[in-house]
Motif scaffolding. Sequence first.
Motif, PDB file in Angstrom:
ATOM      1  N   ALA A 131     -12.536 -16.959   6.285  1.00  0.00           N
ATOM      2  CA  ALA A 131     -13.831 -17.439   5.774  1.00  0.00           C
ATOM      3  C   ALA A 131     -14.556 -16.320   5.016  1.00  0.00           C
ATOM      4  CB  ALA A 131     -14.695 -17.955   6.925  1.00  0.00           C
ATOM      5  N   ALA A 132     -14.505 -15.115   5.561  1.00  0.00           N
ATOM      6  CA  ALA A 132     -15.166 -13.987   4.905  1.00  0.00           C
ATOM      7  C   ALA A 132     -14.484 -13.663   3.568  1.00  0.00           C
ATOM      8  CB  ALA A 132     -15.138 -12.758   5.818  1.00  0.00           C
ATOM      9  N   ALA A 133     -13.162 -13.794   3.532  1.00  0.00           N
ATOM     10  CA  ALA A 133     -12.432 -13.528   2.284  1.00  0.00           C
ATOM     11  C   ALA A 133     -12.896 -14.488   1.192  1.00  0.00           C
ATOM     12  CB  ALA A 133     -10.929 -13.666   2.517  1.00  0.00           C
ATOM     13  N   VAL A 134     -12.976 -15.739   1.536  1.00  0.00           N
ATOM     14  CA  VAL A 134     -13.394 -16.755   0.565  1.00  0.00           C
ATOM     15  C   VAL A 134     -14.830 -16.486   0.098  1.00  0.00           C
ATOM     16  CG1 VAL A 134     -13.979 -19.199   0.456  1.00  0.00           C
ATOM     17  CG2 VAL A 134     -11.771 -18.507   1.345  1.00  0.00           C
ATOM     18  N   ASP A 135     -15.683 -16.082   1.036  1.00  0.00           N
ATOM     19  CA  ASP A 135     -17.090 -15.774   0.719  1.00  0.00           C
ATOM     20  C   ASP A 135     -17.192 -14.580  -0.236  1.00  0.00           C
ATOM     21  OD1 ASP A 135     -19.902 -16.080   0.984  1.00  0.00           O
ATOM     22  OD2 ASP A 135     -19.970 -14.629   2.628  1.00  0.00           O
ATOM     23  N   ARG A 136     -16.264 -13.652  -0.147  1.00  0.00           N
ATOM     24  CA  ARG A 136     -16.287 -12.495  -1.037  1.00  0.00           C
ATOM     25  C   ARG A 136     -15.690 -12.801  -2.402  1.00  0.00           C
ATOM     26  NH1 ARG A 136     -18.310  -7.877   1.094  1.00  0.00           N
ATOM     27  NH2 ARG A 136     -19.698  -8.583   2.763  1.00  0.00           N
ATOM     28  N   LEU A 137     -14.703 -13.698  -2.425  1.00  0.00           N
ATOM     29  CA  LEU A 137     -13.993 -13.966  -3.681  1.00  0.00           C
ATOM     30  C   LEU A 137     -14.780 -14.901  -4.591  1.00  0.00           C
ATOM     31  CD1 LEU A 137     -10.535 -14.295  -1.986  1.00  0.00           C
ATOM     32  CD2 LEU A 137     -11.180 -12.512  -3.635  1.00  0.00           C
ATOM     33  N   GLN A 138     -15.569 -15.784  -4.022  1.00  0.00           N
ATOM     34  CA  GLN A 138     -16.246 -16.800  -4.839  1.00  0.00           C
ATOM     35  C   GLN A 138     -17.216 -16.195  -5.848  1.00  0.00           C
ATOM     36  OE1 GLN A 138     -19.547 -18.189  -4.701  1.00  0.00           O
ATOM     37  NE2 GLN A 138     -19.280 -20.297  -5.436  1.00  0.00           N
ATOM     38  N   PRO A 139     -18.065 -15.226  -5.462  1.00  0.00           N
ATOM     39  CA  PRO A 139     -18.961 -14.654  -6.486  1.00  0.00           C
ATOM     40  C   PRO A 139     -18.213 -13.889  -7.584  1.00  0.00           C
ATOM     41  CG  PRO A 139     -19.508 -13.824  -4.273  1.00  0.00           C
ATOM     42  CD  PRO A 139     -18.369 -14.760  -4.110  1.00  0.00           C
ATOM     43  N   ILE A 140     -17.044 -13.348  -7.252  1.00  0.00           N
ATOM     44  CA  ILE A 140     -16.243 -12.684  -8.300  1.00  0.00           C
ATOM     45  C   ILE A 140     -15.811 -13.724  -9.330  1.00  0.00           C
ATOM     46  CG2 ILE A 140     -14.095 -11.407  -8.758  1.00  0.00           C
ATOM     47  CD1 ILE A 140     -14.377 -10.117  -5.979  1.00  0.00           C
ATOM     48  N   LEU A 141     -15.334 -14.854  -8.822  1.00  0.00           N
ATOM     49  CA  LEU A 141     -14.951 -15.954  -9.718  1.00  0.00           C
ATOM     50  C   LEU A 141     -16.135 -16.369 -10.599  1.00  0.00           C
ATOM     51  CD1 LEU A 141     -12.989 -18.328 -10.489  1.00  0.00           C
ATOM     52  CD2 LEU A 141     -13.848 -19.557  -8.495  1.00  0.00           C
ATOM     53  N   LEU A 142     -17.296 -16.558  -9.987  1.00  0.00           N
ATOM     54  CA  LEU A 142     -18.477 -16.987 -10.749  1.00  0.00           C
ATOM     55  C   LEU A 142     -18.899 -15.944 -11.781  1.00  0.00           C
ATOM     56  CD1 LEU A 142     -18.804 -19.502  -9.060  1.00  0.00           C
ATOM     57  CD2 LEU A 142     -21.209 -18.938  -8.777  1.00  0.00           C
ATOM     58  N   ASN A 143     -18.873 -14.680 -11.388  1.00  0.00           N
ATOM     59  CA  ASN A 143     -19.278 -13.639 -12.325  1.00  0.00           C
ATOM     60  C   ASN A 143     -18.348 -13.571 -13.528  1.00  0.00           C
ATOM     61  OD1 ASN A 143     -21.684 -11.988 -11.807  1.00  0.00           O
ATOM     62  ND2 ASN A 143     -20.797 -11.771  -9.767  1.00  0.00           N
ATOM     63  N   ILE A 144     -17.058 -13.719 -13.282  1.00  0.00           N
ATOM     64  CA  ILE A 144     -16.107 -13.698 -14.395  1.00  0.00           C
ATOM     65  C   ILE A 144     -16.351 -14.896 -15.312  1.00  0.00           C
ATOM     66  CG2 ILE A 144     -13.661 -13.977 -14.981  1.00  0.00           C
ATOM     67  CD1 ILE A 144     -13.049 -12.195 -12.516  1.00  0.00           C
ATOM     68  N   LEU A 145     -16.524 -16.080 -14.701  1.00  0.00           N
ATOM     69  CA  LEU A 145     -16.694 -17.296 -15.497  1.00  0.00           C
ATOM     70  C   LEU A 145     -17.991 -17.280 -16.302  1.00  0.00           C
ATOM     71  CD1 LEU A 145     -15.496 -19.956 -12.911  1.00  0.00           C
ATOM     72  CD2 LEU A 145     -14.329 -19.310 -15.029  1.00  0.00           C
ATOM     73  N   SER A 146     -18.984 -16.549 -15.814  1.00  0.00           N
ATOM     74  CA  SER A 146     -20.251 -16.526 -16.553  1.00  0.00           C
ATOM     75  C   SER A 146     -20.373 -15.248 -17.402  1.00  0.00           C
ATOM     76  CB  SER A 146     -21.428 -16.710 -15.599  1.00  0.00           C
ATOM     77  OG  SER A 146     -21.424 -15.714 -14.621  1.00  0.00           O
TER      78      SER A 146
END
Lengths: 195, 195
Positions: A131-146
Amino acid sequence: MTRIQQQYAFLTECLKLSEIFRQALLPNSRRRENDAEHSWHLCLMAITLAEHSNQPIDLARVLKMLVIHDIVEIDAGDTYAYDTARMVGQYEREQKAADRIFGLLPAEQRTELRACWEEFEAKQTPEAKFAAAVDRLQPILLNILSGGEKWREHGVTRKMVVARNQHAREGAAEVWAYAQSLLDDAVARGLLPAE
Amino acid sequence: MTRIQQQYAFLTECLKLSEIFRQALLPNSRRRENDAEHSWHLCLMAITLAEHSNQPIDLARVLKMLVIHDIVEIDAGDTYAYDTARMVGQYEREQKAADRIFGLLPAEQRTELRACWEEFEAKQTPEAKFAAAVDRLQPILLNILSGGEKWREHGVTRKMVVARNQHAREGAAEVWAYAQSLLDDAVARGLLPAE
């Protein structure tokens, strides 16, 4: 109050999670993401990426953790991952928030959901690590996409992203490796500096 | 594409769920709720109210259904519960959307999540009945909390709310009974007419 009245009071209070805004921008509207939609996207990530967990996991427990993991921010507010000043007192603020908000529930349910949140925070079980891994990876995905806008605004480098988030490896090493390749690509495209 | 690349493409596409707005207003900001935060709140309701399910349920399956149940609206749009004109063609629009969006996933995962969505839509299993009940009860809660504004705007009566949502009883009779008492109270307070 009856049990169901207590449960409705809790569910009503938790609607405020939609009013807690994070730093990351949603890629389409370019508005800041709120905690409720963030929590939903983490659940979708957990369902989709469960096969990449380092250890076997009970998906129901992972999803429960992800659904409730940010509820304390209704009182304690969001703490940006790179805002070290704001991290002072975060633990106490969040404990106090957990007392109040989970405290709206019937007694044994309060204890159960509080324990689920504490398990997430402690990051020791396979479910909490994933769960913590997913919580850390999601903002990276969002930052790249934006386009890295919030990274540049806050002076964040690839080195900082890796230092802050590398424990994602303990939950899902393959997904963390893939995120690093996305970061390499983001550096190459000028979305954030390497150091 | 590797499996993980396909999974990331799906997760990226699904961020658009935050841009699909529903009719119901959030009680605090009084803005329209979006599908992503709605889906999150349904998950929280399912966790909190699981004990009231008429039949024993596998919570993991309920949560999976609730996380993905509105994804098709990225293409098909939200259909308001009392907009019978908009319901024409809804089934075909949503099937086409499911083909495209779940189609982003690796083959066997596409089949699995599509089956999970179809199970939700069919409302036959205990898990689907409970998930559907929660999906019907949540907008009632929001409408009451926001003073019935959207009900009045669309000329909705208590009788219409009951007719449209009474199958919630098949998933969670106790919660439906409680919702009816909230509706009685809302009529008494003038938030919506009885008929």
